[in-house]
Design a protein around this motif. Structure first.
Motif, mmCIF file in Angstrom:
data_model
loop_
_atom_site.group_PDB
_atom_site.id
_atom_site.type_symbol
_atom_site.label_atom_id
_atom_site.label_comp_id
_atom_site.label_asym_id
_atom_site.label_seq_id
_atom_site.Cartn_x
_atom_site.Cartn_y
_atom_site.Cartn_z
ATOM 1 N N ILE A 19 0.505 -1.563 -0.355
ATOM 2 C CA ILE A 19 -0.159 -0.049 -0.140
ATOM 3 C C ILE A 19 0.885 1.219 0.023
ATOM 4 O O ILE A 19 0.725 2.041 -0.841
ATOM 5 C CB ILE A 19 -0.855 -0.154 1.812
ATOM 6 C CG1 ILE A 19 -2.285 -1.374 0.964
ATOM 7 C CG2 ILE A 19 -2.167 1.340 1.583
ATOM 8 C CD1 ILE A 19 -2.901 -1.154 2.430
ATOM 9 N N ASP A 20 1.701 1.099 1.363
ATOM 10 C CA ASP A 20 3.157 2.927 0.914
ATOM 11 C C ASP A 20 3.509 2.929 -0.329
ATOM 12 O O ASP A 20 3.497 3.299 -1.044
ATOM 13 C CB ASP A 20 3.974 2.052 1.938
ATOM 14 C CG ASP A 20 3.511 2.318 3.190
ATOM 15 O OD1 ASP A 20 2.235 2.601 3.668
ATOM 16 O OD2 ASP A 20 4.176 1.575 4.644
ATOM 17 N N LEU A 22 2.491 1.770 -3.474
ATOM 18 C CA LEU A 22 1.813 2.321 -4.196
ATOM 19 C C LEU A 22 1.296 3.626 -4.192
ATOM 20 O O LEU A 22 1.226 4.739 -5.482
ATOM 21 C CB LEU A 22 0.014 1.533 -4.143
ATOM 22 C CG LEU A 22 0.484 -0.238 -4.693
ATOM 23 C CD1 LEU A 22 -1.301 -0.984 -4.661
ATOM 24 C CD2 LEU A 22 0.558 -0.560 -6.315
ATOM 25 N N TYR A 23 0.942 4.511 -3.375
ATOM 26 C CA TYR A 23 0.641 5.596 -3.207
ATOM 27 C C TYR A 23 1.020 6.587 -2.708
ATOM 28 O O TYR A 23 1.663 7.775 -2.740
ATOM 29 C CB TYR A 23 -0.222 5.868 -1.102
ATOM 30 C CG TYR A 23 -1.838 4.793 -1.718
ATOM 31 C CD1 TYR A 23 -2.033 5.749 -2.473
ATOM 32 C CD2 TYR A 23 -2.158 3.594 -1.554
ATOM 33 C CE1 TYR A 23 -4.039 4.780 -3.156
ATOM 34 C CE2 TYR A 23 -3.041 3.029 -1.930
ATOM 35 C CZ TYR A 23 -4.064 3.833 -2.352
ATOM 36 O OH TYR A 23 -5.489 2.799 -2.426
ATOM 37 N N SER A 24 2.648 6.207 -2.623
ATOM 38 C CA SER A 24 4.225 7.031 -2.299
ATOM 39 C C SER A 24 4.438 7.814 -3.919
ATOM 40 O O SER A 24 4.941 6.761 -4.284
ATOM 41 C CB SER A 24 5.166 6.409 -1.491
ATOM 42 O OG SER A 24 6.187 7.550 -1.310
ATOM 43 N N ARG A 25 4.216 9.086 -3.697
ATOM 44 C CA ARG A 25 4.937 9.123 -5.386
ATOM 45 C C ARG A 25 6.386 8.863 -5.222
ATOM 46 O O ARG A 25 7.525 8.920 -6.121
ATOM 47 C CB ARG A 25 5.339 10.373 -5.532
ATOM 48 C CG ARG A 25 3.479 10.679 -5.849
ATOM 49 C CD ARG A 25 3.447 11.486 -7.096
ATOM 50 N NE ARG A 25 2.732 11.547 -7.687
ATOM 51 C CZ ARG A 25 2.063 11.319 -8.984
ATOM 52 N NH1 ARG A 25 2.665 10.195 -9.680
ATOM 53 N NH2 ARG A 25 0.215 11.202 -8.969
ATOM 54 N N TYR A 32 -2.223 8.159 -13.519
ATOM 55 C CA TYR A 32 -2.656 7.432 -13.810
ATOM 56 C C TYR A 32 -3.506 8.404 -15.594
ATOM 57 O O TYR A 32 -3.372 9.688 -15.570
ATOM 58 C CB TYR A 32 -4.500 8.179 -12.824
ATOM 59 C CG TYR A 32 -5.635 8.002 -13.773
ATOM 60 C CD1 TYR A 32 -6.000 6.512 -13.500
ATOM 61 C CD2 TYR A 32 -6.215 8.738 -14.231
ATOM 62 C CE1 TYR A 32 -7.182 5.939 -13.976
ATOM 63 C CE2 TYR A 32 -7.194 8.194 -15.464
ATOM 64 C CZ TYR A 32 -7.820 6.575 -15.151
ATOM 65 O OH TYR A 32 -9.257 5.959 -15.856
ATOM 66 N N THR A 58 -1.188 -4.036 -9.022
ATOM 67 C CA THR A 58 -1.299 -4.406 -7.826
ATOM 68 C C THR A 58 -1.149 -5.827 -7.432
ATOM 69 O O THR A 58 -0.782 -6.449 -6.536
ATOM 70 C CB THR A 58 -2.369 -3.703 -8.114
ATOM 71 O OG1 THR A 58 -1.961 -1.865 -7.699
ATOM 72 C CG2 THR A 58 -2.890 -3.609 -5.536
#
Length: 68
Positions: A19-20, A22-25, A32, A58
């Motif tokens: 999760i980190d 995937l969501y961390s730039r 997207y 994912t």
């Protein structure tokens, strides 16, 4: 200046690490892109994908990590 150590030293729950990432730039840097549906490998290489591409990527990560 000493090098920066990315992330904790102790092992983490693989779900939280995914999760980190995937969501961390700073980690995967995903964006997207609604213009095309890519395979998991293509989305990873491009660091971009539409909803379906990102879900497929994912799922591939989760499968590789042994997550259900």
């Amino acid at each position: 200046m000493p090098p920066r150590i990315p992330g904790p030293v102790q092992p983490r729950d693989p779900r939280h690490a995914l999760i980190d990432a995937l969501y961390s730039r700073r980690q995967l840097g995903l964006s997207y892109d609604a213009s095309v549906t890519r395979s998991a490998a293509e989305a990873y290489a491009a660091r971009a994908g539409n909803c379906l591409s990102l879900v497929i990527m994912t799922a591939a990560f989760a499968k590789h990590l042994g997550l259900r």
